[in-house]
Motif scaffolding. Structure first.
Motif, mmCIF file in Angstrom:
data_model
loop_
_atom_site.group_PDB
_atom_site.id
_atom_site.type_symbol
_atom_site.label_atom_id
_atom_site.label_comp_id
_atom_site.label_asym_id
_atom_site.label_seq_id
_atom_site.Cartn_x
_atom_site.Cartn_y
_atom_site.Cartn_z
ATOM 1 N N PHE A 199 12.155 130.630 -42.859
ATOM 2 C CA PHE A 199 13.450 130.562 -43.356
ATOM 3 C C PHE A 199 14.283 131.751 -43.027
ATOM 4 O O PHE A 199 15.678 131.604 -42.980
ATOM 5 N N LEU A 200 13.662 132.797 -42.052
ATOM 6 C CA LEU A 200 14.454 133.752 -41.644
ATOM 7 C C LEU A 200 14.690 133.604 -40.124
ATOM 8 O O LEU A 200 13.803 133.836 -39.421
ATOM 9 N N LYS A 201 15.933 133.285 -39.986
ATOM 10 C CA LYS A 201 16.265 132.830 -38.667
ATOM 11 C C LYS A 201 16.309 133.948 -37.528
ATOM 12 O O LYS A 201 15.832 133.591 -36.331
ATOM 13 N N LYS A 202 16.559 135.073 -37.999
ATOM 14 C CA LYS A 202 16.720 136.167 -36.858
ATOM 15 C C LYS A 202 15.352 136.415 -36.500
ATOM 16 O O LYS A 202 15.223 136.744 -35.270
ATOM 17 N N ILE A 203 14.397 136.768 -37.097
ATOM 18 C CA ILE A 203 12.882 137.194 -36.940
ATOM 19 C C ILE A 203 12.018 135.769 -36.531
ATOM 20 O O ILE A 203 10.814 135.810 -36.056
ATOM 21 N N ARG A 204 12.452 134.687 -36.838
ATOM 22 C CA ARG A 204 11.620 133.503 -36.856
ATOM 23 C C ARG A 204 11.018 133.049 -35.399
ATOM 24 O O ARG A 204 9.800 132.908 -35.489
ATOM 25 N N PRO A 205 11.898 133.173 -34.381
ATOM 26 C CA PRO A 205 10.968 132.811 -32.981
ATOM 27 C C PRO A 205 9.978 134.085 -32.761
ATOM 28 O O PRO A 205 8.767 133.726 -32.204
ATOM 29 N N ALA A 206 10.436 135.251 -32.631
ATOM 30 C CA ALA A 206 9.365 136.317 -32.618
ATOM 31 C C ALA A 206 8.301 136.113 -33.530
ATOM 32 O O ALA A 206 7.062 136.395 -32.945
ATOM 33 N N GLY A 207 8.398 135.806 -34.710
ATOM 34 C CA GLY A 207 7.197 135.856 -35.752
ATOM 35 C C GLY A 207 6.394 134.879 -35.224
ATOM 36 O O GLY A 207 5.023 134.819 -35.200
ATOM 37 N N LEU A 208 6.767 133.550 -35.138
ATOM 38 C CA LEU A 208 6.150 132.452 -34.486
ATOM 39 C C LEU A 208 5.357 132.822 -33.388
ATOM 40 O O LEU A 208 4.180 132.352 -33.309
ATOM 41 N N ILE A 209 5.876 133.359 -32.428
ATOM 42 C CA ILE A 209 5.046 133.772 -31.126
ATOM 43 C C ILE A 209 4.029 134.614 -31.293
ATOM 44 O O ILE A 209 3.026 134.682 -31.009
ATOM 45 N N THR A 210 4.209 135.739 -32.304
ATOM 46 C CA THR A 210 3.322 136.581 -32.602
ATOM 47 C C THR A 210 2.148 136.074 -33.384
ATOM 48 O O THR A 210 0.907 136.033 -33.147
ATOM 49 N N ALA A 211 2.388 134.819 -34.352
ATOM 50 C CA ALA A 211 1.456 134.411 -34.852
ATOM 51 C C ALA A 211 0.652 133.590 -34.091
ATOM 52 O O ALA A 211 -0.636 133.536 -34.190
ATOM 53 N N ALA A 212 1.299 132.802 -33.191
ATOM 54 C CA ALA A 212 0.628 132.050 -32.222
ATOM 55 C C ALA A 212 -0.274 132.754 -31.243
ATOM 56 O O ALA A 212 -1.397 132.654 -31.004
ATOM 57 N N ALA A 213 0.387 134.012 -30.865
ATOM 58 C CA ALA A 213 -0.691 134.961 -30.144
ATOM 59 C C ALA A 213 -1.671 135.478 -30.730
ATOM 60 O O ALA A 213 -2.931 135.407 -30.368
ATOM 61 N N GLY A 214 -1.594 135.653 -32.037
ATOM 62 C CA GLY A 214 -2.710 136.377 -33.000
ATOM 63 C C GLY A 214 -3.990 135.187 -32.901
ATOM 64 O O GLY A 214 -4.991 135.414 -32.951
ATOM 65 N N GLY A 215 -3.352 134.064 -33.296
ATOM 66 C CA GLY A 215 -4.133 132.749 -33.448
ATOM 67 C C GLY A 215 -4.998 132.441 -32.144
ATOM 68 O O GLY A 215 -6.295 132.141 -32.242
ATOM 69 N N VAL A 216 -4.335 132.581 -30.982
ATOM 70 C CA VAL A 216 -5.302 132.338 -29.659
ATOM 71 C C VAL A 216 -6.100 133.521 -29.396
ATOM 72 O O VAL A 216 -7.138 133.300 -28.942
ATOM 73 N N LEU A 217 -5.842 134.762 -29.791
ATOM 74 C CA LEU A 217 -6.687 135.835 -29.590
ATOM 75 C C LEU A 217 -7.990 135.506 -30.431
ATOM 76 O O LEU A 217 -8.860 135.895 -29.981
ATOM 77 N N VAL A 218 -7.967 135.317 -31.817
ATOM 78 C CA VAL A 218 -8.837 135.086 -32.639
ATOM 79 C C VAL A 218 -9.857 134.107 -32.128
ATOM 80 O O VAL A 218 -10.963 134.367 -32.226
ATOM 81 N N LEU A 219 -9.237 133.056 -31.846
ATOM 82 C CA LEU A 219 -9.965 131.821 -31.021
ATOM 83 C C LEU A 219 -10.693 132.396 -29.747
ATOM 84 O O LEU A 219 -11.806 132.035 -29.497
ATOM 85 N N LEU A 220 -10.195 132.956 -28.867
ATOM 86 C CA LEU A 220 -10.724 133.512 -27.752
ATOM 87 C C LEU A 220 -11.879 134.546 -28.078
ATOM 88 O O LEU A 220 -13.276 134.517 -27.625
ATOM 89 N N LEU A 221 -11.969 135.418 -29.335
ATOM 90 C CA LEU A 221 -12.757 136.292 -29.647
ATOM 91 C C LEU A 221 -14.190 135.555 -30.375
ATOM 92 O O LEU A 221 -15.069 135.883 -30.131
ATOM 93 N N MET A 222 -13.782 134.329 -31.065
ATOM 94 C CA MET A 222 -14.754 133.557 -31.603
ATOM 95 C C MET A 222 -15.426 132.848 -30.595
ATOM 96 O O MET A 222 -16.571 132.873 -30.592
ATOM 97 N N ARG A 223 -14.690 132.476 -29.491
ATOM 98 C CA ARG A 223 -15.307 131.684 -28.282
ATOM 99 C C ARG A 223 -16.434 132.986 -27.606
ATOM 100 O O ARG A 223 -17.591 132.485 -27.445
ATOM 101 N N LEU A 224 -15.818 134.037 -27.289
ATOM 102 C CA LEU A 224 -16.665 135.059 -26.735
ATOM 103 C C LEU A 224 -17.998 135.589 -27.638
ATOM 104 O O LEU A 224 -19.038 135.840 -27.132
ATOM 105 N N ALA A 225 -17.825 135.315 -28.977
ATOM 106 C CA ALA A 225 -18.997 136.019 -29.857
ATOM 107 C C ALA A 225 -19.911 135.011 -29.967
ATOM 108 O O ALA A 225 -21.244 135.203 -30.600
ATOM 109 N N SER A 226 -19.589 133.647 -29.571
ATOM 110 C CA SER A 226 -20.645 132.472 -29.775
ATOM 111 C C SER A 226 -21.497 132.584 -28.395
ATOM 112 O O SER A 226 -21.328 132.902 -27.610
#
Length: 215
Positions: free
Chosen positions: A188-215
């Motif tokens: 709902f926050l237009k001003k920070i929505r793009p940056a926020g969603l990009i940050t969330a996506a980047a964090g998700g990718v990082l977690v998946l990568l770390l899970m992959r490396l740990a397995s």
């Protein structure tokens, strides 16, 4: 009179008031849920966060002093019939005599012609009872660990009551709701929505990568 009415028009009735847009109401609901679920579950989420760190560092010994005690005695009459152990009588006697706590799992009872045993377990706690089948004499070995071990077992739900397992499930549910409502507020926050969603996506990718490396 007419000029007064013109300067002070009558208030609009409830039906005439314009309803708030759905977007505004949805935003308000998400904000209310996010704030109050966060506050309601604050301590329990903090508990699982801290114990997540202590679980990851088992070498930390602060507050984790282990004590060991040993007791002995003889079971009262009626503790067995033939070669069949009256486990209820045994458990009640040991609890009452030596203040043993914890629960006994279905596989916690063992017996043969020479020896019988029963194991009590709780968070950070274990008591093992060994009984001579011929004489009824027994020994109790009690291992009680410190506060950190107790909290770690609570985090894992190890040797805990069904009630505490419900607490773990509810805590996971609260944390899920906090995360989803936080994401909803971001949308709902237009001003920070793009940056926020990009940050969330980047964090998700990082977690998946770390899970992959740990397995």
């Amino acid at each position: 009179m007419s000029s007064a009415r013109e300067n002070n028009p009558p208030a609009k009735t409830g039906a005439a008031r314009k309803a708030r847009p759905l977007k505004t109401r949805t935003y308000g609901l998400f904000r209310w849920l996010h704030v109050y679920i966060s506050m309601f579950s604050l301590l329990i989420v903090l508990f699982f966060s801290v114990t997540g760190i202590t679980l990851n560092h088992p070498d930390w010994v602060f507050g984790n002093v282990e004590t060991r005690q040993e007791y002995s005695g003889t079971l009262p009459e009626g503790w067995k019939t033939g070669n069949q152990v009256n486990w209820l009588k045994v458990v009640e006697h040991v609890r009452a005599t030596h203040n043993v706590k914890g629960s006994v799992a279905d596989d916690g009872y063992q017996s043969d012609e020479q020896q019988a045993s029963v194991a009590f377990h709780g968070p950070g706690y274990a008591a093992d009872v060994f009984i001579e089948m011929g004489t009824g004499k027994y020994t109790v070995n009690v291992d009680a660990q410190g506060a950190v071990a107790v909290m770690n077992d609570l985090h894992k739900g190890r040797d805990t009551s069904p009630l505490w397992k419900w607490v773990i499930d509810l805590s996971a549910g609260f944390l899920t709701l906090v995360s989803l409502t936080g994401l909803g507020l971001l949308i709902f926050l237009k001003k920070i929505r793009p940056a926020g969603l990009i940050t969330a996506a980047a964090g998700g990718v990082l977690v998946l990568l770390l899970m992959r490396l740990a397995s």
